[in-house]
Design a protein around this motif. Structure first.
Motif, mmCIF file in Angstrom:
data_model
loop_
_atom_site.group_PDB
_atom_site.id
_atom_site.type_symbol
_atom_site.label_atom_id
_atom_site.label_comp_id
_atom_site.label_asym_id
_atom_site.label_seq_id
_atom_site.Cartn_x
_atom_site.Cartn_y
_atom_site.Cartn_z
ATOM 1 N N MET A 34 0.831 -1.209 0.000
ATOM 2 C CA MET A 34 0.000 0.000 0.000
ATOM 3 C C MET A 34 0.861 1.253 0.000
ATOM 4 O O MET A 34 0.500 2.266 -0.596
ATOM 5 N N LEU A 35 1.989 1.163 0.686
ATOM 6 C CA LEU A 35 2.884 2.322 0.802
ATOM 7 C C LEU A 35 4.316 1.824 0.763
ATOM 8 O O LEU A 35 4.661 0.860 1.464
ATOM 9 N N ARG A 36 5.135 2.445 -0.085
ATOM 10 C CA ARG A 36 6.555 2.105 -0.107
ATOM 11 C C ARG A 36 7.363 3.391 -0.100
ATOM 12 O O ARG A 36 7.245 4.209 -1.006
ATOM 13 N N VAL A 37 8.153 3.544 0.937
ATOM 14 C CA VAL A 37 8.989 4.735 1.097
ATOM 15 C C VAL A 37 10.435 4.294 0.941
ATOM 16 O O VAL A 37 10.877 3.356 1.619
ATOM 17 N N ARG A 38 11.154 4.939 0.022
ATOM 18 C CA ARG A 38 12.554 4.572 -0.219
ATOM 19 C C ARG A 38 13.433 5.804 -0.210
ATOM 20 O O ARG A 38 13.152 6.779 -0.914
ATOM 21 N N ASN A 39 14.505 5.709 0.579
ATOM 22 C CA ASN A 39 15.533 6.747 0.615
ATOM 23 C C ASN A 39 14.921 8.148 0.670
ATOM 24 O O ASN A 39 15.336 9.051 -0.054
ATOM 25 N N LEU A 40 13.942 8.281 1.555
ATOM 26 C CA LEU A 40 13.245 9.570 1.666
ATOM 27 C C LEU A 40 14.079 10.553 2.479
ATOM 28 O O LEU A 40 14.449 10.285 3.619
ATOM 29 N N ASN A 41 14.369 11.677 1.851
ATOM 30 C CA ASN A 41 15.021 12.800 2.520
ATOM 31 C C ASN A 41 14.028 13.947 2.536
ATOM 32 O O ASN A 41 13.318 14.148 1.554
ATOM 33 N N ALA A 42 13.972 14.658 3.650
ATOM 34 C CA ALA A 42 13.041 15.788 3.723
ATOM 35 C C ALA A 42 13.726 16.960 4.390
ATOM 36 O O ALA A 42 14.554 16.785 5.300
ATOM 37 N N PHE A 43 13.355 18.139 3.932
ATOM 38 C CA PHE A 43 13.990 19.380 4.379
ATOM 39 C C PHE A 43 12.919 20.388 4.729
ATOM 40 O O PHE A 43 11.899 20.478 4.055
ATOM 41 N N TYR A 44 13.174 21.142 5.815
ATOM 42 C CA TYR A 44 12.423 22.374 6.069
ATOM 43 C C TYR A 44 13.414 23.488 5.819
ATOM 44 O O TYR A 44 14.338 23.671 6.622
ATOM 45 N N GLY A 45 13.283 24.209 4.731
ATOM 46 C CA GLY A 45 14.278 25.230 4.400
ATOM 47 C C GLY A 45 15.652 24.588 4.328
ATOM 48 O O GLY A 45 15.852 23.625 3.592
ATOM 49 N N GLU A 46 16.580 25.099 5.114
ATOM 50 C CA GLU A 46 17.948 24.565 5.109
ATOM 51 C C GLU A 46 18.096 23.349 6.034
ATOM 52 O O GLU A 46 19.126 22.686 6.011
ATOM 53 N N SER A 47 17.094 23.094 6.854
ATOM 54 C CA SER A 47 17.215 21.993 7.821
ATOM 55 C C SER A 47 16.922 20.656 7.153
ATOM 56 O O SER A 47 15.816 20.450 6.639
ATOM 57 N N HIS A 48 17.892 19.787 7.208
ATOM 58 C CA HIS A 48 17.747 18.453 6.621
ATOM 59 C C HIS A 48 17.256 17.512 7.723
ATOM 60 O O HIS A 48 18.006 17.195 8.644
ATOM 61 N N ILE A 49 16.007 17.091 7.662
ATOM 62 C CA ILE A 49 15.376 16.397 8.790
ATOM 63 C C ILE A 49 15.333 14.880 8.589
ATOM 64 O O ILE A 49 15.633 14.116 9.499
ATOM 65 N N LEU A 50 14.919 14.429 7.417
ATOM 66 C CA LEU A 50 14.883 12.976 7.164
ATOM 67 C C LEU A 50 16.074 12.595 6.293
ATOM 68 O O LEU A 50 16.367 13.253 5.296
ATOM 69 N N HIS A 51 16.747 11.517 6.683
ATOM 70 C CA HIS A 51 18.013 11.130 6.045
ATOM 71 C C HIS A 51 17.919 9.719 5.477
ATOM 72 O O HIS A 51 18.599 8.819 5.947
ATOM 73 N N GLY A 52 17.039 9.525 4.511
ATOM 74 C CA GLY A 52 16.976 8.205 3.873
ATOM 75 C C GLY A 52 16.061 7.251 4.613
ATOM 76 O O GLY A 52 16.478 6.163 5.022
ATOM 77 N N VAL A 53 14.811 7.641 4.772
ATOM 78 C CA VAL A 53 13.825 6.779 5.444
ATOM 79 C C VAL A 53 13.360 5.695 4.473
ATOM 80 O O VAL A 53 13.015 5.976 3.329
#
Ligand SMILES: Nc1ncnc2c1ncn2[C@@H]1O[C@H](COP(=O)(O)OP(=O)(O)OP(=O)(O)O)[C@@H](O)[C@H]1O
Ligand SMILES: [Mg+2]
Length: 248
Positions: free
Chosen positions: A19-38
């Motif tokens: 149903m859901l597949r998340v690969r190497n998810l990186n997420a940023f708020y502005g300059e802040s890098h919050i998710l590092h490969g989920v």
């Protein structure tokens, strides 16, 4: 957006399909890098938790799936559709419903008016009668204004609104936070019923005693990554390890 990109595929309603597949998810708020490969995936009909200490990135993961963060890279496949390039308003149409920590009830409307607002994103949304059968409390309070509801009632209303839309994949962020034990128990019963209806659920939860009996698998997050996956069957033997990871 061109026509091809508007066309959505829909996998057959088979339990066990992805149903859901998340690969190497990186997420940023502005300059802040919050998710590092989920990396994680959820099968249809599964209930999984995202656990972790404060600030681990659990809420950001849910927001990133909904395209509600600044920027994302990687891959998020929902019901067979790659969504990384998709505009936020299109994502619910894939049958995904998000219940944020702040519940977003319309304070000036009563319960029933709140329930009548959500757009139908897919067929199969619950009728008002279905909702009242699942949440008898909301029926009793149907003429009460949003501002007059207790925290537990607001939480039930927030979940009920998502169920109205026809969503089959639910992302629920800390739904038990700050609620009385009797309400927490009622929410647990609702999740059991939703699972029996074939819903797929991603639960961000601090209250592990609430989540443990409901979940098929647990994903533990730390510093914006999934660092551990624990299946329900392994839970008893790995409980000490999990407690160490969660710092409890
Ligand atoms: N809008 C934002 N802008 C910048 N940084 C943010 C923003 N929202 C969250 N963060 C940061 O991202 C990190 C992860 O936050 P997130 O809300 O995902 O944590 P969480 O695992 O849900 O924990 P909790 O809900 O207990 O705070 C934290 O360091 C937080 O400070
Ligand atoms: Mg959070």
């Amino acid at each position: 957006m061109n026509q091809a990109a508007e066309t959505l595929t829909d996998y057959p309603d088979l339990e066990g399909a992805e149903m859901l597949r998340v690969r190497n998810l990186n997420a940023f708020y502005g300059e802040s890098h919050i998710l590092h490969g989920v990396d994680f995936d959820v099968k249809r009909g599964e209930l999984v938790t995202l656990l972790g200490r404060n600030g681990a990135g659990r809420s950001t993961t849910l927001k990133a799936i909904m395209n509600m963060v600044g920027r994302r890279t990687g891959s998020i496949v929902i019901n067979g559709n790659e969504t990384l390039g998709m505009k936020p308003h299109r994502i619910p149409r894939l049958g995904i419903g998000y219940c944020p920590e702040e519940r977003g009830i319309f304070a000036s409307l009563d319960v029933e008016e709140n329930l009548l607002l959500p757009p139908t994103v897919r067929s199969g949304g619950m009728s008002i009668d279905d909702i009242y059968a699942m949440f008898p409390h909301l029926y009793e309070r149907r003429r009460s204004q949003g501002t007059r509801l207790s925290g537990g009632e607001q939480q039930m209303l927030a979940m009920a609104r998502i169920l109205r839309t026809g969503a089959r994949l639910l992302l629920l962020d800390e739904i038990t936070e700050g609620l009385a034990p009797v309400i927490v128990q009622a929410l647990g019963e609702v999740l059991v019923k939703l699972k029996a209806r074939g819903m797929t659920i991603v639960l961000v939860e601090q209250n592990f005693r609430f989540a443990a009996p409901l979940a098929d698998r647990h994903f533990v997050m730390e510093h914006g990554r999934i660092i551990e996956e624990i299946g329900a069957a392994e839970l008893a033997s790995r409980r000490d390890h999990l407690n160490t990871l969660l710092g409890v």
